[in-house]
Design an enzyme around this catalytic site. Structure first.
Site, short mmCIF file in Angstrom:
data_model
loop_
_atom_site.label_atom_id
_atom_site.label_comp_id
_atom_site.label_asym_id
_atom_site.label_seq_id
_atom_site.Cartn_x
_atom_site.Cartn_y
_atom_site.Cartn_z
N SER A 89 74.53 54.50 62.49
CA SER A 89 74.98 53.24 63.09
C SER A 89 76.39 53.27 63.68
O SER A 89 76.78 52.32 64.35
CB SER A 89 74.93 52.12 62.05
OG SER A 89 73.62 51.64 61.98
N LYS A 128 76.51 52.62 67.28
CA LYS A 128 76.43 51.25 67.83
C LYS A 128 77.77 50.82 68.44
O LYS A 128 77.84 49.98 69.33
CB LYS A 128 76.02 50.27 66.73
CG LYS A 128 74.62 50.52 66.19
CD LYS A 128 74.34 49.65 64.97
CE LYS A 128 72.95 49.88 64.42
NZ LYS A 128 72.73 49.22 63.12
N TYR A 131 67.37 54.43 71.03
CA TYR A 131 68.27 54.02 69.94
C TYR A 131 68.28 55.08 68.83
O TYR A 131 69.34 55.44 68.30
CB TYR A 131 67.82 52.64 69.42
CG TYR A 131 68.35 52.26 68.07
CD1 TYR A 131 69.67 51.82 67.92
CD2 TYR A 131 67.55 52.32 66.94
CE1 TYR A 131 70.17 51.47 66.66
CE2 TYR A 131 68.03 51.97 65.69
CZ TYR A 131 69.33 51.55 65.56
OH TYR A 131 69.82 51.21 64.32
N TYR A 186 77.67 45.42 57.64
CA TYR A 186 76.51 44.58 57.31
C TYR A 186 76.91 43.48 56.34
O TYR A 186 77.96 42.88 56.47
CB TYR A 186 75.36 45.44 56.76
CG TYR A 186 75.09 46.63 57.62
CD1 TYR A 186 74.74 46.45 58.95
CD2 TYR A 186 75.21 47.92 57.15
CE1 TYR A 186 74.50 47.53 59.77
CE2 TYR A 186 74.97 49.01 57.96
CZ TYR A 186 74.62 48.80 59.27
OH TYR A 186 74.40 49.87 60.07
N VAL A 201 74.26 54.96 57.96
CA VAL A 201 73.51 55.40 56.77
C VAL A 201 73.51 56.92 56.57
O VAL A 201 73.00 57.40 55.57
CB VAL A 201 72.06 54.86 56.72
CG1 VAL A 201 72.02 53.36 56.55
CG2 VAL A 201 71.26 55.31 57.93
N1 GLU Z 1 69.03 54.57 62.48
C1 GLU Z 1 69.27 53.69 61.34
C2 GLU Z 1 68.28 52.57 61.39
O1 GLU Z 1 68.07 52.04 62.43
C3 GLU Z 1 70.68 53.19 61.41
C4 GLU Z 1 71.04 52.33 60.25
C5 GLU Z 1 72.49 52.50 59.81
O2 GLU Z 1 73.12 53.51 60.01
O3 GLU Z 1 72.98 51.55 59.20
O4 GLU Z 1 67.68 52.20 60.41
#
Ligand code: GLU
Length: 307
Positions: A63, A66, A191, A243, A261
């Site tokens: 993430s 992002k 993504y 989050y 993650v």
């Molecule tokens: N590729 C992971 C997902 O979409 C990213 C989640 C993350 O890093 O928080 O579930």
């Protein structure tokens, strides 16, 4: 300040915490990663870099990507981007579907999965092709990290696609609300590729320098975004970067930061430095357990916080 000594102290103190938590096993390719690993890197605006642990070892940025796609989309679409994605903390897990239904397919912010999918969709539309959009994303990451060798790990993105039911659901739900232009599968695939970018804390801390310096890389002089855009990205990082644990991160660390993650976290001290820490075992919110603690220690020892 002797930053190397600060990092060494943290490295010694963090040892008993390594491996506490759980690696992200919902992505099978990530479940094989050794949870005991740890790295911490900082780089100042003058280019002085300090590291401890496995700072050159590549991991899946997940993430954290992002942040980079948000930057690209903000540069292209400016304020009109916020018609499709908000800037409020969600208070829900990163892959939650419930809020999206209530809020008619408009994600709360660019850092929950739904928001990141909209951002990736907007890049595919702009570049008129998913491969071209992905080339731009990789190119941007290579530029800000000043390293043209950076790439992605197809094993991770394929593994995620094979198990990507929830992200596909998010994309289809948004499509049903008319908040996705392209084919949901194409958006999710792109993504997952951006999430599978492979980088070390050394590279990630370097990649954060433009956000520490008003949108311009202090070492190369390349201007990526404006100072007001940079302030906004940093603000969204502070309020939404972790989050449903974003409040806690702001409370304990007090720096704009973004986690993934894969166990990586990036942060910035505006006007001073880029930071990255990595340890794969995650806490119950999906953020690196030892990484979060190490950042907390860094702020306590260095006194560097935006508050
Ligand atoms: N590729 C992971 C997902 O979409 C990213 C989640 C993350 O890093 O928080 O579930």
């Amino acid at each position: 300040m002797d930053y190397q000594a600060v990092l060494e102290e943290i490295y010694a103190e963090i040892q008993p915490e390594l491996g506490r938590g759980k690696v992200a096993d919902y992505i099978p390719a990530l479940s094989k990663v050794d949870p005991q690993q740890f790295a911490f890197s900082i780089i100042t605006e003058k280019g002085e870099a300090y590291h401890v642990g496995d700072a050159q070892k590549n991991f899946s940025i997940q993430s954290i990507s992002k942040l980079f796609t948000f930057t690209l989309a903000l540069d292209i679409y400016s304020k009109s981007l916020y018609e499709r994605v908000g800037v409020e903390p969600s208070g829900t897990p990163f892959n939650s579907l419930v809020q999206l239904e209530y809020e008619h397919g408009k994600p709360r912010n660019p850092f929950i999965n739904a928001g990141a999918l909209v951002i990736t969709d907007s890049l595919i539309s702009h570049y008129q092709d998913d491969y071209k959009a992905f080339e731009k994303i990789i190119g941007f990451i290579r530029d800000i990290a000043d390293d043209q060798s950076i790439s992605f790990d197809p094993e991770v993105s394929t593994s995620e696609m094979e198990n990507g039911y929830r992200n596909l659901s998010l994309a289809h739900l948004m499509k049903s609300f008319d908040n996705l232009d392209n084919d949901p599968r194409t958006v999710v695939q792109t993504y997952f590729k951006q999430c599978a970018m492979s980088m070390s804390t050394e590279k990630l801390s370097r990649a954060m320098l433009y956000l520490a310096n008003g949108g311009t890389d202090p070492l190369t002089g390349k201007k990526y975004i404006t100072p007001p855009q940079t302030r906004r990205i940093n603000a969204v990082m502070l309020t939404c970067g972790h989050y449903d644990a974003s409040g806690e991160f702001a409370f304990h660390v007090g720096l704009p930061g973004k986690s993934g993650v894969g166990g990586g976290i990036v942060a910035v001290v505006p006007g001073k430095m880029g930071i990255s820490v990595w340890s794969p075992a995650l806490n119950k919110y999906g953020n690196s357990h030892a990484g979060t603690l190490a950042l907390q220690k860094f702020v306590e020892k260095s006194g560097l916080s935006i508050f």
